[in-house]
Design an enzyme around this catalytic site. Sequence first.
Site, short mmCIF file in Angstrom:
data_model
loop_
_atom_site.label_atom_id
_atom_site.label_comp_id
_atom_site.label_asym_id
_atom_site.label_seq_id
_atom_site.Cartn_x
_atom_site.Cartn_y
_atom_site.Cartn_z
N LYS A 114 38.52 29.27 36.34
CA LYS A 114 37.29 29.08 37.12
C LYS A 114 36.10 28.81 36.22
O LYS A 114 35.18 28.08 36.61
CB LYS A 114 37.04 30.31 38.01
N LYS A 196 50.01 21.52 44.73
CA LYS A 196 49.91 22.41 45.88
C LYS A 196 48.85 21.92 46.85
O LYS A 196 47.79 21.43 46.45
CB LYS A 196 49.55 23.82 45.39
N LYS A 199 42.56 22.05 50.02
CA LYS A 199 41.41 21.26 50.44
C LYS A 199 40.43 21.05 49.29
O LYS A 199 39.84 19.99 49.12
CB LYS A 199 40.70 21.96 51.60
#
Length: 334
Positions: A114, A196, A199
């Site tokens: 992240k 995978k 969205k």
Amino acid sequence: MSDKKTILSLMQPSGDATLGNYLGALKNWQKLEDEFNCIYAIADLHTLTVRQDPAQLRKNSMQVLALFLAMGLNKGDNIVFAQSHVSAHAELGWVLDCFTYTGELSRMTQFKDKSARHADNINAGLFTYPCLMAADILLYQADMVPVGEDQRQHLEITRDIAERFNNIYGDVFKVPEAYIGKAGARVMGLQEPTRKMSKSESANANNVILLSDDLNQIANKIKRAVTDSDSVVKASPDKPGITNLLSIYCAVTGKTLEEAEGEFVGVGYGAFKAAVAEAVVEELRPVKEEYERILKDKAYINSVIKDGAERAGRIAYRTLGKVYKKVGLIPPVR
């Protein structure tokens, strides 16, 4: 709650739920209540490590709650609530910050990932995220936690923190185990079947089936899914598109891969994709109808939120009081 073991699951309201969320997690959660006391939380505090649009976050949270209810996750002794409505999560999170080492946190792969994706917002919450996750679990003395590969490291640090605290103060926390149930379907993108379904990681709307899509949209997205150059319906590493559609078909019909492959011997890709689309639509139809009905019933949703927070709080504050007493704080009178 009954004498059954407790299992705890959280889902972040970080966007529309996908078919991957449904088949990989929610559909399996639905089957746990016979074996466990189930606690389900909307992990809204966790989303704040990334900048959120406030109105959209509230909308997403209500949608996740409605989806939980549409799946029947609030039946019986199950508890459904919003993480932010039980302040014990944040309170215990701070205490656990003080029992966790920076070296441990810096090794978390999710922090590294992240930080790379959000280089302009590497905040302290992103770094201490595992401590809040540990608080989520340890507050409820959870025996088991369903985890995917991306969360396994966080469960391990939760166990380390619990054992460290217990070694100092006695048996305060139950040390949780990973729950390895029947594997949920790993749903890949319809246009990018080697990745995978997500969205947030695809700009192509046809790559992702959202549970908020209408049934016609869902069917059409499946019919437009990429396949490969031949016309044999068989799972294979060099046929990721067909393998993904077969996996989805098996997940919604309960058939084995061998049964599904046998069903489509000699059938072209067009007919195969139409069959997958029909199976998915019929699986999701009752869930979507209930979801849409619940979203319109604000009074019911608010009553569930209030009741869930009260029931979760009774368990959480009992644990927090014990922690405060052990570390030398004055336990609050609630």
